[in-house]
Design a protein around this motif. Structure first.
Motif, PDB file in Angstrom:
ATOM      1  N   GLU B  45       0.820  -1.227   0.000  1.00 43.09           N
ATOM      2  CA  GLU B  45       0.000   0.000   0.000  1.00 43.09           C
ATOM      3  C   GLU B  45       0.850   1.272   0.000  1.00 43.09           C
ATOM      4  N   ASP B  46       2.129   1.150   0.388  1.00 41.62           N
ATOM      5  CA  ASP B  46       3.009   2.332   0.392  1.00 41.62           C
ATOM      6  C   ASP B  46       3.195   2.899  -1.016  1.00 41.62           C
ATOM      7  N   TYR B  47       2.904   2.080  -2.034  1.00 43.45           N
ATOM      8  CA  TYR B  47       3.299   2.480  -3.389  1.00 43.45           C
ATOM      9  C   TYR B  47       2.145   3.032  -4.205  1.00 43.45           C
ATOM     10  N   PHE B  48       1.149   3.545  -3.500  1.00 47.60           N
ATOM     11  CA  PHE B  48       0.002   4.132  -4.177  1.00 47.60           C
ATOM     12  C   PHE B  48       0.429   5.278  -5.093  1.00 47.60           C
ATOM     13  N   MET B  49       1.429   6.032  -4.692  1.00 44.02           N
ATOM     14  CA  MET B  49       1.904   7.193  -5.460  1.00 44.02           C
ATOM     15  C   MET B  49       3.338   6.929  -5.966  1.00 44.02           C
ATOM     16  N   VAL B  50       3.586   5.703  -6.342  1.00 43.56           N
ATOM     17  CA  VAL B  50       4.971   5.315  -6.625  1.00 43.56           C
ATOM     18  C   VAL B  50       5.490   5.783  -7.983  1.00 43.56           C
ATOM     19  N   HIS B  51       4.588   6.132  -8.884  1.00 39.77           N
ATOM     20  CA  HIS B  51       5.044   6.555 -10.218  1.00 39.77           C
ATOM     21  C   HIS B  51       5.544   7.999 -10.167  1.00 39.77           C
ATOM     22  N   ASP B  52       6.538   8.210  -9.357  1.00 41.09           N
ATOM     23  CA  ASP B  52       7.037   9.556  -9.103  1.00 41.09           C
ATOM     24  C   ASP B  52       8.560   9.515  -9.251  1.00 41.09           C
ATOM     25  N   GLU B  53       9.012   9.866 -10.439  1.00 38.44           N
ATOM     26  CA  GLU B  53      10.442   9.758 -10.739  1.00 38.44           C
ATOM     27  C   GLU B  53      11.280  10.630  -9.820  1.00 38.44           C
ATOM     28  N   LEU B  54      10.819  11.856  -9.567  1.00 45.42           N
ATOM     29  CA  LEU B  54      11.618  12.767  -8.744  1.00 45.42           C
ATOM     30  C   LEU B  54      11.818  12.188  -7.342  1.00 45.42           C
ATOM     31  N   ARG B  55      10.723  11.788  -6.726  1.00 47.45           N
ATOM     32  CA  ARG B  55      10.780  11.322  -5.339  1.00 47.45           C
ATOM     33  C   ARG B  55      11.594  10.038  -5.190  1.00 47.45           C
ATOM     34  N   TYR B  56      11.359   9.076  -6.040  1.00 49.92           N
ATOM     35  CA  TYR B  56      11.995   7.766  -5.858  1.00 49.92           C
ATOM     36  C   TYR B  56      13.354   7.636  -6.549  1.00 49.92           C
ATOM     37  N   ALA B  57      13.445   8.147  -7.784  1.00 49.68           N
ATOM     38  CA  ALA B  57      14.691   7.930  -8.530  1.00 49.68           C
ATOM     39  C   ALA B  57      15.722   9.015  -8.258  1.00 49.68           C
ATOM     40  N   LEU B  58      15.279  10.273  -8.102  1.00 50.37           N
ATOM     41  CA  LEU B  58      16.236  11.377  -7.921  1.00 50.37           C
ATOM     42  C   LEU B  58      16.465  11.735  -6.448  1.00 50.37           C
ATOM     43  N   ARG B  59      15.442  11.565  -5.613  1.00 51.18           N
ATOM     44  CA  ARG B  59      15.567  11.911  -4.189  1.00 51.18           C
ATOM     45  C   ARG B  59      15.721  10.662  -3.324  1.00 51.18           C
ATOM     46  N   TYR B  60      15.781   9.489  -3.960  1.00 52.26           N
ATOM     47  CA  TYR B  60      16.153   8.241  -3.280  1.00 52.26           C
ATOM     48  C   TYR B  60      15.253   7.902  -2.090  1.00 52.26           C
ATOM     49  N   GLU B  61      13.957   8.007  -2.300  1.00 49.86           N
ATOM     50  CA  GLU B  61      12.978   7.757  -1.232  1.00 49.86           C
ATOM     51  C   GLU B  61      13.241   6.450  -0.474  1.00 49.86           C
ATOM     52  N   MET B  62      13.625   5.390  -1.198  1.00 47.03           N
ATOM     53  CA  MET B  62      13.721   4.090  -0.541  1.00 47.03           C
ATOM     54  C   MET B  62      15.129   3.769  -0.034  1.00 47.03           C
ATOM     55  N   MET B  63      16.041   4.710  -0.192  1.00 55.61           N
ATOM     56  CA  MET B  63      17.436   4.390   0.127  1.00 55.61           C
ATOM     57  C   MET B  63      17.831   4.838   1.537  1.00 55.61           C
ATOM     58  N   GLN B  64      18.911   4.247   1.985  1.00 52.31           N
ATOM     59  CA  GLN B  64      19.484   4.572   3.286  1.00 52.31           C
ATOM     60  C   GLN B  64      19.757   6.071   3.403  1.00 52.31           C
ATOM     61  N   ASP B  65      19.471   6.618   4.571  1.00 52.94           N
ATOM     62  CA  ASP B  65      19.723   8.023   4.862  1.00 52.94           C
ATOM     63  C   ASP B  65      21.235   8.202   5.093  1.00 52.94           C
TER      64      ASP B  65
END
Lengths: 256, 571
Positions: B45-65
């Motif tokens: 359910e976390d991926y309801f808005m997952v088609h977001d290149e900026l957030r996930y691919a450029l801002r590394y939403e799922m990656m280690q801080d």
């Protein structure tokens, strides 16, 4: 604008695209829905009257997000002019200015990206080799502040005019001098600043319009990018197909 | 003073593919397992808005801080290692499911050659083929011994694929049929066949059809939405630990997951591990979790770092080549690519799946003669259609400026008119490529960061250009009007994304002198401590590593179960 809105409604009626997707996806196994967030994507009732209104395409002039969170008006103007040179309007479609890129950058700077919040910013700081990446102590806000000020200074020194007042050719010369490190700066790298500016210009041109860039999805339309679609199972085996773009906002419908 | 919890059978550090697989296998056998995960809980359910290149691919939403923990890097021992302050070359996963959530799903088996690489290289080319500094080793296991575990992983994940004519023998077919073939895949297949190569459709963890696995887990088919790598799957179609092995472990009632739990030390007494010490990141509390068996299943860097900070095992010494912890760090040679520009045709580049592609292995492993070549091994060559998202995909013909009118016109024009074929080059170990503790930089707790000492070698430079030329030949055969390809590899740099396929540091083998773990991934000198993941690879192959990591995790689970019953070093 009004015509465009109508056309959008016609090409992209959400409820029907969702129903079609569900029909095509084979998501239901003998009455058992498996995996996925499909349940959330189904409209509560299968009635068009429950669908959200189509995305408004005419929010350019009066959008409430077209205000500044970080830049001063002067900084904003410089960024608007510089990004337009990096990504200019042409026969293909709008440039950075009309895509809202300067607002995008302003809004991004007022957040974790502007503060390098999720990056390692601990001392000690040493000048590294190129292969080791960014080693500065400044965050992106500070780099933009310094970079824009230096662009303005360089412009005054070279042409006796502010960057925004220059001809397009002279603006290009300034940008090129930054890109090639012909401008000697002490606190930041001129080429590093240019790279940041170029990168964020592309982000602002092609991000989801949620972020105040890619206004009206015009960046996507220009390169025939369909944005966020639920499925391409119908076309993946076929030749090129142009699909009207859809933004993330269209996914919120059944949740609202 | 740390709070001490009651003892459990097994504690698993890091709940990604390796941790999830081991937890599911062990709990099925009745063992009580606690999984400690430093990141947060994850669900589909976390991926309801997952088609977001900026957030996930450029801002590394799922990656280690990275503000809390990163690595440091230097090309060689003469220069000062500096922290990776921002992401580039590879992306470190975090949270339940680890990197197994944001992978592409390309699921290969390493080649029979890989597992016996030293023996087979010497057999065919003689000892002098291996450069003096190359610390090439056999894995202490054969492909035949690995085969049942590959099969098990593929059936659990529902891998979609077809027989690869140049790979090791399979005991069974892939559990689901291959992915759909797009026009560009057909073009690659045709061109490769014309050149007398052996194309096959890329084995994919993005399900080609609905599938129920042997554990009874049902998942839906891939929708080719074009958001896999760096993203989570909103359909659960892409196999990841959260939608496969973790629910199986949970259902037994014997698996307890504690998220936000940052393991700081492995505790020991003599030559046995007694448990782990971790910090609850939500309260700051220090907690001791005693266990009969400790299993380290974090990413490569954390596995090595935990051993070194806990002073377990013999640290590697690059001067003498003795010691094992940190030895044989390897990566990959990912830049041997070619891009074709097509004037007439347009392609659905925006559509795709992380593991939609076609591959040839004619230049991988030892499938071709290396007698006259200045490198060993090779790489797979693939076309992949993973979804060309617009911020990150702006290919323009060489010579086009990087900004301005011409850049814009060309990047728009070619958005759907380019196809790339890429080599995934293997990476051989060298005496001076290793991991150790950084003397200067610390994490948020004051513990030293992992330090990488690594650069490309002549082997890599030769291989990159060789693969690029082969790719270029294929793209030309596919009918491209213009082809650009790599001319020179250059040094390893940490700023451009290449692959999150870091390997080595706690390598497996048949000899306790030159390896850290045996072929059950049990530490030679700490029998109740298992370390599992790509960290075990003595070198890295010309494929994505996850298939082999998954197989090793099943192998380790067998070993741990057997150890829990009999004890002692497993043979």
């Amino acid at each position: 604008m009004a015509d465009e809105t109508k056309q959008h409604e016609k090409e992209n009626p959400e409820s029907s695209s969702r129903r079609k997707f569900i029909k095509n996806s084979g998501f239901v196994l003998g009455g058992l829905a498996v995996g996925g967030i499909l349940g959330n994507l189904l409209p509560a009732k299968d009635q068009d009257s429950n669908d959200p209104p189509p995305q408004e395409e005419n929010e350019t002039a009066e959008s409430f997000t077209m205000a500044l969170m970080y830049f001063t008006p002067e900084q904003y103007k410089i960024v608007e002019a510089a990004t337009e040179r990096i990504f200019p309007a042409d026969d293909n479609g709008p440039g950075a200015k009309d895509l809202g890129v300067a607002f995008f950058i302003d809004h991004q700077l007022n957040g974790s990206w502007g503060l390098n919040a999720r990056e390692y910013m601990q001392a000690p700081f040493f000048k590294g080799e190129n292969v080791q990446g960014y080693q500065g102590r400044l965050n992106r806000r500070e780099i933009f502040d310094i970079g824009l000020r230096e662009m303005q200074n360089y412009s005054m020194t070279k042409y006796n005019k502010g960057f925004v007042e220059l001809s397009e050719e002279d603006q290009d010369t300034i940008l090129k001098d930054f890109e090639e490190d012909n401008v000697k700066l002490t606190t930041i790298s001129a080429s590093g600043f240019f790279k940041l500016l170029r990168g964020s210009t592309l982000e602002g041109a092609y991000c989801d319009p949620l972020y105040s860039g890619n206004r009206n999805m015009a960046g996507w339309k220009m390169r025939k990018y369909p944005g966020s679609q639920m499925a391409y199972t119908e076309i993946i085996e076929k030749g090129f197909e142009e699909i009207p773009p859809q933004s993330l906002r269209s996914h919120l419908g059944s949740h609202s | 003073m740390a709070k001490k919890l009651p003892k459990v059978d097994v504690v698993v550090v890091g709940v990604g593919w390796a941790g999830g697989i081991i937890a599911s296998e062990l709990t099925k056998k009745g063992l009580n397992v606690v999984g400690l995960e430093k990141g947060k809980e994850r669900k589909t359910e976390d991926y309801f808005m997952v088609h977001d290149e900026l957030r996930y691919a450029l801002r590394y939403e799922m990656m280690q801080d990275l503000s809390k923990e990163t690595i440091t890097f230097r090309s060689n021992e003469k220069i000062r290692a500096l922290p990776m302050r921002q992401y580039g070359s590879f992306l470190l996963g975090e949270g339940l499911g680890g990197s197994g959530v944001h992978w592409n799903g390309q699921t290969y088996r390493f080649l029979p050659y890989d597992f016996e690489i030293r023996t087979k290289t010497i057999e065919r080319y003689g000892k002098n083929k291996i450069p003096a500094e190359m610390t090439l080793q056999d894995w202490g296991i054969t492909y035949e011994e690995m085969e049942p575990y590959f099969d098990k992983f593929e059936k659990m994940a529902g891998i979609s694929g077809e027989e690869n004519p140049l790979a090791g023998k399979r005991s069974d077919q892939y559990p689901t049929p291959p992915m759909k073939k797009s026009p560009q895949l057909n073009m690659f297949e045709e061109a490769a066949k014309k050149l007398n190569y052996h194309p096959y459709i890329l084995p994919s963890a993005n399900l080609s059809e609905t599938y129920t696995n042997p554990d009874g887990i049902s998942r839906a088919a891939c929708q080719y939405c074009g958001f896999c790598e760096r993203f989570g799957c909103e359909y659960g179609a892409k196999a990841d630990p959260v939608v496969t092995v973790i629910p199986v472990a949970k259902k037994t009632g014997k698996f307890e997951i504690r998220t936000h739990s940052y393991v700081r030390r492995v505790l020991k007494s003599g030559n046995k591990a007694t448990g782990v010490l971790y910090t609850d990141l939500t309260t700051g509390e220090e907690i001791e979790q005693p266990a009969d068996i400790v299993v380290l299943t974090s990413y490569v860097f954390n596995n090595v770092r935990l051993l070194l900070t806990s002073q377990i095992g013999r640290p590697y010494n690059p001067q003498t080549g003795t010691g094992v912890i940190g030895k044989n760090y390897a990566y990959q040679v990912m830049k041997g690519n070619a891009t074709g520009f097509f004037e007439k045709e347009e392609f659905n580049n925006f559509a795709g799946a992380g593991a939609l592609g076609m591959t040839i292995d004619d230049f991988n492993g030892d499938n071709f003669d290396h007698s006259d070549l200045k490198f060993i091994h090779g790489g797979s060559i693939s076309i992949t259609q993973t979804g060309h998202r617009p911020i990150q995909n702006n290919k323009v013909p060489e010579g086009t400026p990087t900004w301005g009118k011409e850049f814009k016109a060309n990047s728009v024009k070619y958005a759907n008119r380019t196809l790339s074929v890429g080599g995934q080059g293997s990476s051989m170990p060298f005496k001076h490529h290793y991991l150790d503790l950084d003397p200067t930089y610390k994490d948020a707790f004051g513990d030293p960061l992992m330090r990488i000492t690594f650069d490309f070698e002549e082997q890599d430079r030769q291989l990159a250009v060789f693969l690029a030329n082969k790719c270029s030949e294929i793209v030309k055969e596919m009918g491209a009007d213009h082809v650009d390809s790599l001319k020179e590899l250059g040094p390893y740099e940490i700023t451009t994304y290449q692959s999150t396929h870091n390997t080595g540091g706690v390598i497996m083998g048949g000899d306790p002198d030159t390896s850290a773990v045996n072929n059950y991934l049990q530490m030679w000198d700490f029998e109740n401590l298992f370390v599992v993941g790509a960290v075990n690879f003595p070198h890295n192959s010309g494929y994505n590593p996850t298939g082999t990591v998954g197989a090793l995790a099943y192998r380790a689970a067998d070993g741990i179960i057997s150890y829990s019953q009999k004890g002692g070093i497993l043979a």
